[in-house]
Structure formats: C-alpha cells, structure tokens
Design a protein around this motif. Structure first.
Motif, PDB file in Angstrom:
ATOM      1  N   VAL A   1       3.854   2.873  -9.915  1.00  9.18           N
ATOM      2  CA  VAL A   1       4.393   2.306  -8.685  1.00  9.18           C
ATOM      3  C   VAL A   1       3.723   0.969  -8.353  1.00  9.18           C
ATOM      4  CG1 VAL A   1       4.183   2.674  -6.201  1.00  9.18           C
ATOM      5  CG2 VAL A   1       5.320   4.356  -7.592  1.00  9.18           C
TER       6      VAL A   1
ATOM      7  N   LEU B   1       5.467  -2.513  -8.287  1.00 16.19           N
ATOM      8  CA  LEU B   1       6.442  -2.960  -7.298  1.00 16.19           C
ATOM      9  C   LEU B   1       6.074  -4.263  -6.592  1.00 16.19           C
ATOM     10  CD1 LEU B   1       7.934   0.173  -5.587  1.00 16.19           C
ATOM     11  CD2 LEU B   1       8.973  -1.423  -7.164  1.00 16.19           C
TER      12      LEU B   1
ATOM     13  N   VAL C   1      -3.301  13.704  -3.432  1.00 20.76           N
ATOM     14  CA  VAL C   1      -2.996  12.927  -2.226  1.00 20.76           C
ATOM     15  C   VAL C   1      -3.922  11.726  -2.148  1.00 20.76           C
ATOM     16  CG1 VAL C   1      -3.043  12.941   0.286  1.00 20.76           C
ATOM     17  CG2 VAL C   1      -2.123  14.903  -0.932  1.00 20.76           C
TER      18      VAL C   1
ATOM     19  N   HIS D   1      -3.406   7.293  -2.502  1.00 19.51           N
ATOM     20  CA  HIS D   1      -3.827   6.231  -1.587  1.00 19.51           C
ATOM     21  C   HIS D   1      -4.188   4.949  -2.320  1.00 19.51           C
ATOM     22  CE1 HIS D   1      -4.937   9.157   1.880  1.00 19.51           C
ATOM     23  NE2 HIS D   1      -3.672   9.090   1.629  1.00 19.51           N
TER      24      HIS D   1
ATOM     25  N   SER E   1      -2.443   3.231  -4.212  1.00 24.85           N
ATOM     26  CA  SER E   1      -1.361   2.257  -4.154  1.00 24.85           C
ATOM     27  C   SER E   1      -1.409   1.490  -2.839  1.00 24.85           C
ATOM     28  CB  SER E   1      -0.022   2.963  -4.333  1.00 24.85           C
ATOM     29  OG  SER E   1      -0.032   4.207  -3.682  1.00 24.85           O
ATOM     30  N   LEU E   2      -1.914   2.127  -1.775  1.00 28.49           N
ATOM     31  CA  LEU E   2      -2.104   1.422  -0.508  1.00 28.49           C
ATOM     32  C   LEU E   2      -3.251   0.432  -0.602  1.00 28.49           C
ATOM     33  CD1 LEU E   2      -1.932   4.011   2.365  1.00 28.49           C
ATOM     34  CD2 LEU E   2      -0.634   1.918   2.150  1.00 28.49           C
TER      35      LEU E   2
ATOM     36  N   SER F   1      -3.449  -3.301  -2.110  1.00 29.27           N
ATOM     37  CA  SER F   1      -2.634  -4.375  -1.547  1.00 29.27           C
ATOM     38  C   SER F   1      -3.464  -5.562  -1.069  1.00 29.27           C
ATOM     39  CB  SER F   1      -1.806  -3.847  -0.379  1.00 29.27           C
ATOM     40  OG  SER F   1      -1.188  -2.650  -0.724  1.00 29.27           O
ATOM     41  N   PHE F   2      -4.788  -5.415  -1.003  1.00 34.13           N
ATOM     42  CA  PHE F   2      -5.599  -6.508  -0.456  1.00 34.13           C
ATOM     43  C   PHE F   2      -6.697  -6.892  -1.436  1.00 34.13           C
ATOM     44  CE2 PHE F   2      -4.409  -3.327   2.671  1.00 34.13           C
ATOM     45  CZ  PHE F   2      -3.446  -4.031   3.357  1.00 34.13           C
TER      46      PHE F   2
ATOM     47  N   VAL G   1      -9.652  -9.414  -0.065  1.00 35.26           N
ATOM     48  CA  VAL G   1     -10.404  -9.191   1.169  1.00 35.26           C
ATOM     49  C   VAL G   1     -11.548  -8.217   0.860  1.00 35.26           C
ATOM     50  CG1 VAL G   1     -10.219  -8.486   3.569  1.00 35.26           C
ATOM     51  CG2 VAL G   1      -8.220  -9.406   2.400  1.00 35.26           C
TER      52      VAL G   1
ATOM     53  N   PHE H   1     -13.024  -6.032   2.662  1.00 35.17           N
ATOM     54  CA  PHE H   1     -12.793  -4.687   3.196  1.00 35.17           C
ATOM     55  C   PHE H   1     -11.760  -3.943   2.343  1.00 35.17           C
ATOM     56  CE2 PHE H   1     -11.018  -1.758   6.458  1.00 35.17           C
ATOM     57  CZ  PHE H   1     -12.181  -1.040   6.664  1.00 35.17           C
TER      58      PHE H   1
ATOM     59  N   LEU I   1       9.194   8.808  -3.352  1.00 38.38           N
ATOM     60  CA  LEU I   1       9.932   8.051  -2.346  1.00 38.38           C
ATOM     61  C   LEU I   1       9.049   7.787  -1.137  1.00 38.38           C
ATOM     62  CD1 LEU I   1      13.451   9.724  -2.531  1.00 38.38           C
ATOM     63  CD2 LEU I   1      12.727   7.549  -3.468  1.00 38.38           C
TER      64      LEU I   1
ATOM     65  N   ILE J   1       5.724   7.487  -1.272  1.00 42.32           N
ATOM     66  CA  ILE J   1       4.763   6.456  -1.678  1.00 42.32           C
ATOM     67  C   ILE J   1       5.438   5.092  -1.623  1.00 42.32           C
ATOM     68  CG2 ILE J   1       3.316   5.609  -3.551  1.00 42.32           C
ATOM     69  CD1 ILE J   1       2.995   8.437  -4.526  1.00 42.32           C
ATOM     70  N   LEU J   2       6.679   5.018  -2.131  1.00 44.55           N
ATOM     71  CA  LEU J   2       7.395   3.744  -2.146  1.00 44.55           C
ATOM     72  C   LEU J   2       7.600   3.236  -0.733  1.00 44.55           C
ATOM     73  CD1 LEU J   2      10.133   4.239  -4.866  1.00 44.55           C
ATOM     74  CD2 LEU J   2       8.009   3.000  -5.010  1.00 44.55           C
TER      75      LEU J   2
ATOM     76  N   ILE K   1       5.904   3.852   1.978  1.00 41.64           N
ATOM     77  CA  ILE K   1       4.682   3.382   2.639  1.00 41.64           C
ATOM     78  C   ILE K   1       4.218   2.072   2.029  1.00 41.64           C
ATOM     79  CG2 ILE K   1       2.970   4.626   1.261  1.00 41.64           C
ATOM     80  CD1 ILE K   1       2.472   5.007   4.786  1.00 41.64           C
ATOM     81  N   CYS K   2       4.446   1.902   0.704  1.00 42.46           N
ATOM     82  CA  CYS K   2       4.026   0.663   0.052  1.00 42.46           C
ATOM     83  C   CYS K   2       4.878  -0.512   0.508  1.00 42.46           C
ATOM     84  CB  CYS K   2       4.140   0.792  -1.465  1.00 42.46           C
ATOM     85  SG  CYS K   2       2.838   1.739  -2.172  1.00 42.46           S
ATOM     86  N   GLU K   3       6.154  -0.265   0.722  1.00 44.36           N
ATOM     87  CA  GLU K   3       7.066  -1.363   1.022  1.00 44.36           C
ATOM     88  C   GLU K   3       6.966  -1.810   2.469  1.00 44.36           C
ATOM     89  OE1 GLU K   3      10.642  -1.892  -1.053  1.00 44.36           O
ATOM     90  OE2 GLU K   3       8.953  -2.108  -2.411  1.00 44.36           O
TER      91      GLU K   3
ATOM     92  N   ASN L   1       4.861  -0.412   5.167  1.00 44.54           N
ATOM     93  CA  ASN L   1       3.749  -0.189   6.073  1.00 44.54           C
ATOM     94  C   ASN L   1       2.441  -0.798   5.628  1.00 44.54           C
ATOM     95  OD1 ASN L   1       5.314   1.339   7.898  1.00 44.54           O
ATOM     96  ND2 ASN L   1       5.288   3.003   6.416  1.00 44.54           N
ATOM     97  N   VAL L   2       2.531  -1.761   4.712  1.00 48.38           N
ATOM     98  CA  VAL L   2       1.321  -2.459   4.322  1.00 48.38           C
ATOM     99  C   VAL L   2       1.374  -3.834   4.960  1.00 48.38           C
ATOM    100  CG1 VAL L   2       0.072  -3.435   2.402  1.00 48.38           C
ATOM    101  CG2 VAL L   2       1.139  -1.211   2.177  1.00 48.38           C
ATOM    102  N   PRO L   3       0.354  -4.162   5.765  1.00 46.59           N
ATOM    103  CA  PRO L   3       0.402  -5.463   6.434  1.00 46.59           C
ATOM    104  C   PRO L   3       0.348  -6.606   5.425  1.00 46.59           C
ATOM    105  CG  PRO L   3      -1.718  -4.380   6.781  1.00 46.59           C
ATOM    106  CD  PRO L   3      -0.836  -3.384   6.138  1.00 46.59           C
TER     107      PRO L   3
ATOM    108  N   LEU M   1      -8.824  -6.850   8.778  1.00 49.89           N
ATOM    109  CA  LEU M   1      -7.975  -5.870   8.098  1.00 49.89           C
ATOM    110  C   LEU M   1      -8.034  -4.526   8.807  1.00 49.89           C
ATOM    111  CD1 LEU M   1      -6.141  -5.630   5.676  1.00 49.89           C
ATOM    112  CD2 LEU M   1      -8.090  -4.903   4.330  1.00 49.89           C
ATOM    113  N   LEU M   2      -9.230  -4.196   9.310  1.00 51.48           N
ATOM    114  CA  LEU M   2      -9.432  -2.915   9.972  1.00 51.48           C
ATOM    115  C   LEU M   2      -8.475  -2.784  11.150  1.00 51.48           C
ATOM    116  CD1 LEU M   2     -11.290  -0.496   9.680  1.00 51.48           C
ATOM    117  CD2 LEU M   2     -12.788  -1.499  11.376  1.00 51.48           C
TER     118      LEU M   2
ATOM    119  N   LEU N   1      -4.905  -2.349   9.930  1.00 50.38           N
ATOM    120  CA  LEU N   1      -4.634  -1.008   9.410  1.00 50.38           C
ATOM    121  C   LEU N   1      -4.539   0.009  10.544  1.00 50.38           C
ATOM    122  CD1 LEU N   1      -6.792  -0.805   6.166  1.00 50.38           C
ATOM    123  CD2 LEU N   1      -4.334  -1.027   6.359  1.00 50.38           C
TER     124      LEU N   1
ATOM    125  N   TYR O   1       0.527   6.032   8.810  1.00 44.62           N
ATOM    126  CA  TYR O   1      -0.248   6.677   7.756  1.00 44.62           C
ATOM    127  C   TYR O   1      -0.382   8.166   8.031  1.00 44.62           C
ATOM    128  CZ  TYR O   1      -1.388   1.950   6.343  1.00 44.62           C
ATOM    129  OH  TYR O   1      -1.306   0.658   5.934  1.00 44.62           O
TER     130      TYR O   1
ATOM    131  N   TYR P   1       2.841   9.716   7.015  1.00 43.62           N
ATOM    132  CA  TYR P   1       2.895   9.744   5.554  1.00 43.62           C
ATOM    133  C   TYR P   1       2.045  10.875   5.009  1.00 43.62           C
ATOM    134  CZ  TYR P   1       1.293   8.421   0.906  1.00 43.62           C
ATOM    135  OH  TYR P   1       0.939   8.440  -0.414  1.00 43.62           O
ATOM    136  N   PHE P   2       0.819  10.937   5.512  1.00 42.73           N
ATOM    137  CA  PHE P   2      -0.116  11.955   5.054  1.00 42.73           C
ATOM    138  C   PHE P   2       0.461  13.349   5.314  1.00 42.73           C
ATOM    139  CE2 PHE P   2      -3.957  14.542   5.378  1.00 42.73           C
ATOM    140  CZ  PHE P   2      -4.587  14.154   4.217  1.00 42.73           C
TER     141      PHE P   2
END
Lengths: 490, 490
Positions: A42, A45, A110, A114, A116-117, A120-121, A124, A126, B264, B266-267, B269-271, B273-275, B288-289, B292, B299, B302-303
């Motif tokens: 994934v 993407l 699970v 995470h 994959s989340l 994304s940075f 940075v 953090f 789906l 994971i996809l 959340i990746c698409e 909900n990632v800032p 970043l904190l 997030l 999240y 999602y969890f």
C-alpha cells in the motif's frame, strides 16, 4: 515443504481430536501473510497518486519529489518485510496457537498497519520518531509472543519441546527478533538530533541479516577450517533456527502482493475512469457507448497492466512449483522482485495519465518498461540461484538438462527480453512509444500460449542437428572401426 | 477436507516427480479465491464514497440514492459469489492443471474484474446489457475450461477419470456452470425492452441454485418414497458433484474478504486522514503533534473498525476450526455474513465522517451497529446450522455438551449481543451515541481476552449448582433406598 506442512497439519488434526484448545497455525499465518503483504504494498500509493499536470514537463523539482517518495516506499516496503521475516521465524518456533496468541498476533498486525500512516512524514523529526517507535512496539509484541510460547511449551515446535536447551533457543530467537527494534530504538533517539543517522540505522535494519550472513560466509571462505569447527558446535543447537525460509509462507506473501497490486488497479479504474451519470447525460447526450469509448485508452492501459500482473504471477507460480525449498538469498531476490511488482500501479498511472496527451510520454513508457524489467529479472535471478545448488533446491525434471529446463528458461526470459526490447525500441522510435508499449502488453499473453510450441520446435531442431552430427560421429567411428578391423585383418 | 487436500497434494507431488507438466491446482485456487473475493468486496466503494455534506440532513433523495447503491452492491456481490461457486465446482472436477488452464483461468479472472466497472450504470439499459454480457462471457470461458479438461482426461478427478460415464459428468457440470450465463443472456436481451425483467432474471441467477435445492427438498418431504428412488439412481452418478462446498475454499474466500476490507480501511486512512506537509506548515505552525491530534477521532474510528474486522475474522477462524465440512446452507449463510462484512468500510466512513459534527450522528452509529449485528448473527447461524447435523459437521469436542461448546457459544454470541445492546442504548441515550459506540469497540477485545475466564467461572458455578442438586437427588434416593430397604426389612 508441502509434505512437512501436511504432516504438521496431520498432528494438528490429532490435537484437535484430543479436544485441546490449541490449534495449528496454518490459516492464521496465511491471513497474516495476506495482511502484511498488503501493508507493505500500500505504501506505493503516495507515489502513484502524486499529482502532476499533464502539460507540465517533468521538471527537476517534480523528479526529486518522486524520487524521495520512491525511496520512502522502498524503505518502508523492506522494513515491513523484515517484520514479516521475524514473523516467519517466530512461527517456525511456535507451531500451535491458542486464543491468546491469535489475539496477540492480531494486535501486532494492527500495529504494523500503522506503518503506512507513519511513513507519510519522512522529513520531520517527529515523523521519523513515530515510525521508529512503531517498529519498537512491534518488536516488543513479537517478543511477548515468544515469551508466552516458551511459558506454554506444548505450543512449541516438537524438536525444541524435547530439547534440553530451551533457554538457549529462547535467547536465540529473541536475539533475532529484537535486533531490528533495538536499531529502531536508536533511530528514534537520534531522530531529534541528527536525521541522517536515523536513516542509516533504519537502513541497517534492512541489510543487517544479509550483511551478517555475508560476513560469516566471507570469514569461512578466508579463514576456512578453524571457523568451521566453531560453527559446527553451534549448528547442533541452531540447525532448526537457521533453516531456510518456509517456502509456503514466501508463496503466500508473494500471492498477497500480486493480489493487492491487482486490487489497486481495480480501485483506480473504479474511482477515476468510470463516467459519472451526470456527466454522461450532459457531455455525451445520454450515450453511454460514447462515454465509454472516451475512456477507451484508459481501459486498454488497465487491461494491459492487469494482464502483466497476472502473467508475472503465472511465471512466479511456475517457478516456485519447480523449487523444493527457498534459501535466504532466494527470499531476498524474491522480495526485491516484489518491491518492483509493487511499483506496477505507478506504471499504470504513468501510462494511463500521461500517455498520448502530454510531453512526458516517452519517460512514462520507459519508467514502466524499467519497472517490468526489474520485476522479471529478479525472478530470473531466483532461478539462476536455484540452479547453482540444483540438487538441493530443484525438482529433478527442472534441473539443467531436465525435461522442463528449456521451457522454464524460456518462460522466465520472456518478460526481461521483451521489456528491454520495448525500452530500446522507444528510444529509436520515440513517436510510437505508446503504441509499442500497448502492443507489447497485448502480444505477450499469446507468446506465453505459444511458448511451449516454440520451445518444442527449437528443441526438435536442436535435437535433429545434434542427432545428425552424432550420426556423423557414429559413421566416422564405424568407418574407423572398419578400417581398424581391416587393419587387424590385413 | 484438510486430509484429502493433503492426499491430493501428495499425488500432485508424485505427478511432479514423474516430470509431467501438469500441476496441482492448490496455489492457483488460493490466488483465484483472493482475487474473486476482492472483486466482490470492492463493489462497496461507490456506496462508501457517496459524498454527503456533514450539515445536510439525510433527506429522502440521499437515502434513496444510498439504498439503490447498496442494492447494486449486494446484487453484484452475490453474482460474483455465484461465479465463485461455479469456479469451485469446476475445479472439483478438474484436479490437475497445466499452463493452458492456468492462463484460461487468468483470463476468466480478468473478465470477472470487469464486473466492478459494469455495475456502475444500474439504470441505463446499455449498462445492464454490458453487465449481463460480461457474465455470459465468464460462463463461456468456464465452459471452455471444462471442455479442455475433458479433452485431456488425465487432468480430471480420479473418480471421474475411471468412470464410464464421463460424458454424463461433462453434461452435468456444463449444465451447472451454464445455468447462470443463460439467464444472464436473457437478461441482456430484455435490458433494451423492459429493465425490471432483466433485474428479475439477474436475481434468479443468485437464488436459482438454492431455490431448486429447496424445491427438491420440499418434494421429497411431500411426495416421499417415489421420488427418492429416482433420486437414488441419479445419486450413483452424481454423488461426487453434489458434494458440499470445499471447506478450504470457503475459508480462502472468506479470508480474502476480511483482508480486503482491512485494506480498504488502510487505504481510506492513508488517502484522507494524513495531514499534508503544506497544511502542517500553514495551519499547525509546523507542529506535527498538533496536526495529528486534530485527526485523533478519525484514528480512533479507524482503530476501532480495524479491531472489529480482526475480531470477526478471529470468530470466523475459531468457528471453521470446529467444523469438519461445510454444507451448502452454511456456505449461503457465510456469504450473507461476508456481504455485511463488506459493508464495514461504509460503517467506518459513516462513523468517522458524520460522528460528532453533524445532524446524522445517531443514524450513522445505528447503521454501523446494524451492519455489525448482521455480520455476526449470520456467523452464529452457521454454528446453529452445524449443530443441527452435529455428527456430520462438528468435531466431537465442539458438539452439544462437549468441552468447547459453551466457550464457542459465548464467542459467537458476544458481537450480536453487544451490537444489539449498543443499538438500543443509542436510542435511549442519543446524546452519547458516539461515545457508546467507541467504548463498545474498545471494550470488546478485552472481553474476548477474558471470555475464557468468564465461561470457566460460569461453568464452575453451574457445575456446583448442578452437583449440589444432584447430591440432593442422591441423598433423596439414598433415603428412599433406606426406606425401601427398611420396608423390605419390615
């Protein structure tokens, strides 16, 4: 592989019949493999969905962005495969599972999702910190699973169960599993001071197992006997733990990657390339046929990519059918091949977005050719590695000179040759690059269908040539024999 | 199931050793199951991605749109499962594959993947026409596979290979496989004249196998003996073909659905909900904190959804571990359960998009509860069906009164009870609906961990109560015995 798994399942069946609450881990492992391969793949993407305007030249800034994203993809993919490899070793030691282990395993999955989340940075501090901490937690959960397994010895592998050195095994497997997380822990600390060092440490997580193996290999080659002895005394303990990767799990992981890549294609085509009912009404005067024909080139690109993935899976399937076991080097090559397979959605995006309507047509096609080439050449490399130790790793009929050898060779060589050919052809005939690429994608399935016939014809010709030359030799020998008999007579 | 598969693999191994180019179909079938389950489940996406403004009330028009989309999803899902069932029957007859069959199978998979495209235009005649034609082509490819298999009899199942009635088998399996496509062909014709009839025909494709079975069942119940004889003479031919579904393939298909639903999530959340790095810089002052924590509720949703899917898979896994075979009714119930599992991405979208910031909070939570309830209650129904014929379908220790019976019952009952409870609780305490839902998702894993302890305590109490009452009975009996002995004495 299959036989021993069958046997393992057999014993599992007996355990079930005894009515204990433990279970064989077969289906749990298959599900874990599927999820792990999905999580690894994934990560492509963010690369595939980089928005580039069709009219925009692939400038340096965009190229750098893409390269940075691809580097992050490769790194995350490889780190997930390290977690997968640890998972494989873990469940070679623990053969039966109970409910607690199944739930712990779900928790670790699970947590791995995470990744994959977290990826994304990449620039940075953090972000890197979170990524590393995630890896540390996964390692701790896996260590917890080991501890639980050794606390309930009836779950362990038979050989370890009867062994007197259970504690040694426990320490050994914990060392293997915690090696990565310790490096990640250091990376997490350094992420706030000096980011490059964090990246070096994370890179070390990936190469460390192969590096350490390579160093021992070099040592034994250079120092020779003395080291061999030491190794020998260790071997009695670790013969099981240093067993090659489980072939079945390598197959399951690969199947997962191929399936998820196909899925990403299906998702892409469903999301972007289906005309909206409103659009059909307004733009195409309610004619669905017209609307669909507008999207025709996209469907062609989709079809081509889907077939490419299907056929690469087919080659992989044929290859692993001929193997009897998977060594660690083959596992590494397989993972590299899969990393490029994971790049195929990018190739699809490039060919369907850019092709035929932008300045970047040739670049898009060439990147696709390169991805296909590397995905297939690493498959070929697996085969070459297997041939080096063919007595241990190949079925007799697939070995050099065997019945199926030539055919397998042709199967594996087809994609590297064709993609390389297409690459150079697009350099020469740059105006027809899209046409060449689509032609290649459509011709290859037929080439596969006719491959056996081609190989048979080639072999028949070779045979007749050889038998002709042999007959010549025989004739010459007979003549010589006649002469010599004539000589003895005279 | 597992044992016979092991045996089949064993013979496959022998075939391989003979050096023939045929192969056992195990890995091919696993891959097909994965792809087919993906194709079926992906159809939920148009439903899940329906754009509704958070402030907009779920008006009638939106509700109707959603309902229509859900109907299309269910229909496509079920039609893909019909194609899958035909695929299962097909490869029960053809046990070994060669390269041509592997390639034909890939072609049929590519064609099935087109379903997801075709289902996008449910109200246009041409759209239904394309959908039906797609189904017809799939049927023809499967018929081609059958023809090829019977043309090369060494690929067939051993029993059919030695039978003298090969032609009967051929006609019988073709009839099963082509039944659906013929109805689809009619649907394709009628799509231009009268769309409702097309839909009735497509619906018939789904229910026909179960309907015909139900009718024969009723007939034998009503008419009785006379029909039985006729049936008996047929049975000698068809005993193999009317065998229940292969348990292993039902498991593989289910695993695929569970894995793709997790994907789906994971996809998503990746698409979404990632800032974005740019957003982090501008909106959150490079923290970043902070960024997030803004996405925190997402999240959590999602969890929670990921854990729900994992645990439902865990229940499914435990359930099928206790089954010895899967009957057709259990297969049907399983597919219904999976159809609701496929709805979980919709539940996730609803809870993460709407919850806590819209007028539709309660509706969103309640829909999620309903989806979870039906997914789990159909799992429970599989268990109930198995108990009805427990001698044939269950391992001894899982039968009524067996060691694991109570525990299995608790495991299966947990999700239906909790989701039903949450549903009614949200009706009463509508203001805290989101809090209740998330609490439920987080508490359940711990409930699973403690379940065995709960059940043990409950059983211990039950036992002590029963033993107490039994002791009373024993005492009474002894008294009676004393009395009667006294009587006889006197």
């Amino acid at each position: 592989g299959a036989a021993s798994r069958g046997a393992a399942r057999g014993t599992g069946g007996r355990d079930m019949a005894r009515g204990s609450s433990t279970q064989t881990s077969h289906r749990l492992l298959a599900y874990s493999d599927a999820l792990l391969s999905i999580i690894a793949t994934v990560m492509i993407l963010p690369v595939a969905h980089t928005k580039i305007h069709p009219d925009q030249k692939l400038g340096e800034s965009v190229q750098q962005l893409l390269l940075a994203k691809i580097a992050v993809y490769l790194m995350t993919f490889l780190i997930v495969t390290v977690a997968w490899a640890a998972h494989v070793r873990l469940f070679q030691v623990i053969e039966l599972i109970d409910d607690v282990l199944a739930l712990l395993n779900l928790v670790s999955l699970v947590k791995i999702s995470h990744f994959s989340l977290m990826a994304s940075f990449p620039d940075v501090p953090f972000g890197i910190f979170l990524f590393s901490v995630c890896a540390v937690i996964i390692g701790l959960i896996q260590a917890l699973i080991v501890a639980y397994g050794f606390y309930h010895p009836h779950l362990l592998n038979q050989q370890i169960q009867v062994s007197e050195n259970q504690n040694f095994y426990k320490r050994h497997i914990l060392k293997i599993i915690l090696r990565g997380p310790i490096l990640c822990f250091l990376a997490a600390i350094f992420s706030f001071f000096f980011i490059p060092l964090s990246y070096v440490l994370l890179g070390l997580v990936i190469v460390f197992p192969h590096l350490s193996r390579f160093i021992t290999w070099c040592k034994t080659k250079i120092v020779g006997e003395r080291d061999e002895e030491e190794h020998g005394s260790l071997e009695t303990f670790t013969f099981y733990l240093s067993e090659p990767l489980s072939k079945e799990r390598v197959e399951a992981f690969s199947d997962g990657v191929y399936a998820i890549v196909a899925t990403l294609l299906i998702l892409d085509i469903c999301e972007d390339n289906v005309p909206d009912p409103g659009e059909v009404r307004e733009k195409f005067h309610d004619s669905l046929l017209e609307a669909l024909s507008e999207y025709g080139p996209n469907y062609l690109a989709y079809f081509g990519s889907f077939v490419t993935i299907g056929l690469l899976w087919f080659v992989h399937h044929s290859l692993f059918l001929y193997l009897t076991k998977a060594t660690r080097l083959m596992g590494l090559l397989n993972i590299l091949s899969l990393a490029f397979i994971g790049g195929l959605p990018l190739a699809y995006q490039l060919t369907s977005e850019f092709a035929e309507r932008s300045h970047n047509e040739i670049e898009a096609i060439q990147v696709s050719c390169v991805i296909t080439f590397f995905a297939s050449i690493f498959q070929f490399a697996i085969w070459t590695t297997a041939l080096l130790h063919e007595r241990e790793t190949l079925h007799p009929f697939a070995r050099y000179g065997g019945k199926e050898h030539a055919f397998m060779f042709a199967k594996l060589a087809l994609y590297p040759c064709v993609s390389l050919g297409a690459f150079f052809l697009t350099c020469l005939l740059s105006e027809f690059s899209t046409a060449i690429f689509h032609l290649m994608q459509i011709v290859i399935p037929f080439a596969f269908l006719a491959l056996r016939i081609f190989v048979r014809i080639a072999l028949a010709i070779l045979k007749s040539v050889m038998s002709f030359s042999r007959r010549k030799v025989v004739l010459l020998e007979e003549e010589e024999a006649c002469l010599s008999s004539g000589e003895t007579l005279s």
